[in-house]
Design a protein around this motif. Structure first.
Motif, PDB file in Angstrom:
ATOM      1  N   PHE A  33       0.827  -1.203   0.000  1.00 43.45           N
ATOM      2  CA  PHE A  33       0.000   0.000   0.000  1.00 43.45           C
ATOM      3  C   PHE A  33       0.866   1.261   0.000  1.00 43.45           C
ATOM      4  CE2 PHE A  33      -2.441   3.341   2.173  1.00 43.45           C
ATOM      5  CZ  PHE A  33      -3.571   3.364   1.378  1.00 43.45           C
ATOM      6  N   ASP A  34       1.997   1.189   0.708  1.00 41.02           N
ATOM      7  CA  ASP A  34       2.914   2.326   0.793  1.00 41.02           C
ATOM      8  C   ASP A  34       3.800   2.452  -0.444  1.00 41.02           C
ATOM      9  OD1 ASP A  34       1.883   2.974   3.260  1.00 41.02           O
ATOM     10  OD2 ASP A  34       3.530   2.065   4.402  1.00 41.02           O
ATOM     11  N   GLY A  35       3.631   1.540  -1.411  1.00 46.80           N
ATOM     12  CA  GLY A  35       4.417   1.599  -2.639  1.00 46.80           C
ATOM     13  C   GLY A  35       5.809   1.015  -2.510  1.00 46.80           C
ATOM     14  N   GLU A  36       6.038   0.229  -1.450  1.00 45.71           N
ATOM     15  CA  GLU A  36       7.336  -0.393  -1.224  1.00 45.71           C
ATOM     16  C   GLU A  36       7.165  -1.873  -0.917  1.00 45.71           C
ATOM     17  OE1 GLU A  36       9.447   1.741   1.770  1.00 45.71           O
ATOM     18  OE2 GLU A  36       9.224   3.658   0.769  1.00 45.71           O
ATOM     19  N   PRO A  37       6.584  -2.632  -1.861  1.00 50.56           N
ATOM     20  CA  PRO A  37       6.357  -4.052  -1.587  1.00 50.56           C
ATOM     21  C   PRO A  37       7.672  -4.804  -1.380  1.00 50.56           C
ATOM     22  CG  PRO A  37       6.049  -3.592  -3.910  1.00 50.56           C
ATOM     23  CD  PRO A  37       6.244  -2.266  -3.226  1.00 50.56           C
ATOM     24  N   LEU A  38       7.605  -5.815  -0.547  1.00 48.29           N
ATOM     25  CA  LEU A  38       8.772  -6.657  -0.341  1.00 48.29           C
ATOM     26  C   LEU A  38       8.997  -7.501  -1.588  1.00 48.29           C
ATOM     27  CD1 LEU A  38       8.107  -7.746   3.337  1.00 48.29           C
ATOM     28  CD2 LEU A  38       9.652  -5.974   2.525  1.00 48.29           C
ATOM     29  N   ASP A  39      10.244  -7.847  -1.850  1.00 51.32           N
ATOM     30  CA  ASP A  39      10.608  -8.609  -3.041  1.00 51.32           C
ATOM     31  C   ASP A  39      10.451 -10.105  -2.757  1.00 51.32           C
ATOM     32  OD1 ASP A  39      11.568  -9.430  -5.473  1.00 51.32           O
ATOM     33  OD2 ASP A  39      13.623  -8.731  -5.141  1.00 51.32           O
ATOM     34  N   ILE A  40       9.218 -10.596  -2.950  1.00 51.48           N
ATOM     35  CA  ILE A  40       8.902 -11.999  -2.687  1.00 51.48           C
ATOM     36  C   ILE A  40       8.413 -12.618  -3.982  1.00 51.48           C
ATOM     37  CG2 ILE A  40       7.457 -13.594  -1.382  1.00 51.48           C
ATOM     38  CD1 ILE A  40       7.266 -11.394   0.781  1.00 51.48           C
ATOM     39  N   GLY A  41       9.059 -13.710  -4.383  1.00 52.83           N
ATOM     40  CA  GLY A  41       8.703 -14.361  -5.636  1.00 52.83           C
ATOM     41  C   GLY A  41       7.354 -15.045  -5.580  1.00 52.83           C
ATOM     42  N   ALA A  42       7.091 -15.802  -4.515  1.00 52.92           N
ATOM     43  CA  ALA A  42       5.837 -16.546  -4.377  1.00 52.92           C
ATOM     44  C   ALA A  42       5.505 -16.705  -2.897  1.00 52.92           C
ATOM     45  CB  ALA A  42       5.937 -17.911  -5.032  1.00 52.92           C
ATOM     46  N   VAL A  43       4.215 -16.626  -2.597  1.00 56.18           N
ATOM     47  CA  VAL A  43       3.732 -16.861  -1.235  1.00 56.18           C
ATOM     48  C   VAL A  43       2.848 -18.091  -1.273  1.00 56.18           C
ATOM     49  CG1 VAL A  43       2.391 -15.958   0.695  1.00 56.18           C
ATOM     50  CG2 VAL A  43       3.802 -14.400  -0.675  1.00 56.18           C
ATOM     51  N   TYR A  44       3.171 -19.072  -0.438  1.00 54.53           N
ATOM     52  CA  TYR A  44       2.391 -20.304  -0.346  1.00 54.53           C
ATOM     53  C   TYR A  44       1.752 -20.366   1.032  1.00 54.53           C
ATOM     54  CZ  TYR A  44       5.102 -21.725  -4.401  1.00 54.53           C
ATOM     55  OH  TYR A  44       5.684 -21.785  -5.639  1.00 54.53           O
ATOM     56  N   ILE A  45       0.458 -20.595   1.059  1.00 55.30           N
ATOM     57  CA  ILE A  45      -0.268 -20.777   2.313  1.00 55.30           C
ATOM     58  C   ILE A  45      -0.739 -22.210   2.365  1.00 55.30           C
ATOM     59  CG2 ILE A  45      -2.226 -20.024   3.702  1.00 55.30           C
ATOM     60  CD1 ILE A  45      -2.052 -17.352   2.144  1.00 55.30           C
ATOM     61  N   HIS A  46      -0.361 -22.899   3.414  1.00 53.42           N
ATOM     62  CA  HIS A  46      -0.725 -24.313   3.507  1.00 53.42           C
ATOM     63  C   HIS A  46      -1.323 -24.587   4.887  1.00 53.42           C
ATOM     64  CE1 HIS A  46       2.878 -25.210   5.972  1.00 53.42           C
ATOM     65  NE2 HIS A  46       3.411 -24.255   5.251  1.00 53.42           N
ATOM     66  N   SER A  47      -2.035 -25.675   4.957  1.00 59.72           N
ATOM     67  CA  SER A  47      -2.616 -26.087   6.218  1.00 59.72           C
ATOM     68  C   SER A  47      -2.855 -27.584   6.172  1.00 59.72           C
ATOM     69  CB  SER A  47      -3.931 -25.353   6.474  1.00 59.72           C
ATOM     70  OG  SER A  47      -4.447 -25.735   7.726  1.00 59.72           O
ATOM     71  N   ALA A  48      -2.568 -28.217   7.252  1.00 60.51           N
ATOM     72  CA  ALA A  48      -2.808 -29.649   7.340  1.00 60.51           C
ATOM     73  C   ALA A  48      -3.478 -29.927   8.685  1.00 60.51           C
ATOM     74  CB  ALA A  48      -1.499 -30.426   7.217  1.00 60.51           C
ATOM     75  N   THR A  49      -4.744 -29.628   8.763  1.00 63.99           N
ATOM     76  CA  THR A  49      -5.497 -29.855   9.978  1.00 63.99           C
ATOM     77  C   THR A  49      -5.850 -31.326  10.086  1.00 63.99           C
ATOM     78  OG1 THR A  49      -6.390 -27.644   9.812  1.00 63.99           O
ATOM     79  CG2 THR A  49      -7.524 -29.159  11.290  1.00 63.99           C
ATOM     80  N   HIS A  50      -5.471 -31.911  11.183  1.00 67.15           N
ATOM     81  CA  HIS A  50      -5.723 -33.329  11.398  1.00 67.15           C
ATOM     82  C   HIS A  50      -6.793 -33.485  12.476  1.00 67.15           C
ATOM     83  CE1 HIS A  50      -2.265 -34.451   8.990  1.00 67.15           C
ATOM     84  NE2 HIS A  50      -1.579 -33.513   9.638  1.00 67.15           N
ATOM     85  N   PRO A  51      -7.685 -34.438  12.308  1.00 66.99           N
ATOM     86  CA  PRO A  51      -8.700 -34.662  13.344  1.00 66.99           C
ATOM     87  C   PRO A  51      -8.051 -35.084  14.654  1.00 66.99           C
ATOM     88  CG  PRO A  51      -8.855 -36.344  11.623  1.00 66.99           C
ATOM     89  CD  PRO A  51      -7.804 -35.368  11.207  1.00 66.99           C
ATOM     90  N   ALA A  52      -8.655 -34.700  15.739  1.00 72.83           N
ATOM     91  CA  ALA A  52      -8.117 -35.038  17.068  1.00 72.83           C
ATOM     92  C   ALA A  52      -8.318 -36.500  17.387  1.00 72.83           C
ATOM     93  CB  ALA A  52      -8.783 -34.183  18.122  1.00 72.83           C
TER      94      ALA A  52
END
Length: 52
Positions: A33-52
């Motif tokens: 938003f401030d016009g100074e984005p970080l230099d990141i090639g790819a962002v991966y969001i993962h989750s592995a929720t396991h039943p209790a």
């Protein structure tokens, strides 16, 4: 991280309890938003929720 290239940023969506990745999202959003984005090639969001 300013001035450094991050090829891949891996984030775990479900950290459990009160832990959250929102502060990371807010930092990335604010930088862009401030016009100074970080230099990141790819962002991966993962989750592995396991039943209790």
């Amino acid at each position: 991280m300013r001035g450094r290239r991050v090829a891949e940023l891996w984030l775990d969506h479900d950290l459990g309890g009160d832990d959250t990745i929102w502060p990371v999202f807010e930092l990335l959003e604010r930088a862009a938003f401030d016009g100074e984005p970080l230099d990141i090639g790819a962002v991966y969001i993962h989750s592995a929720t396991h039943p209790a």
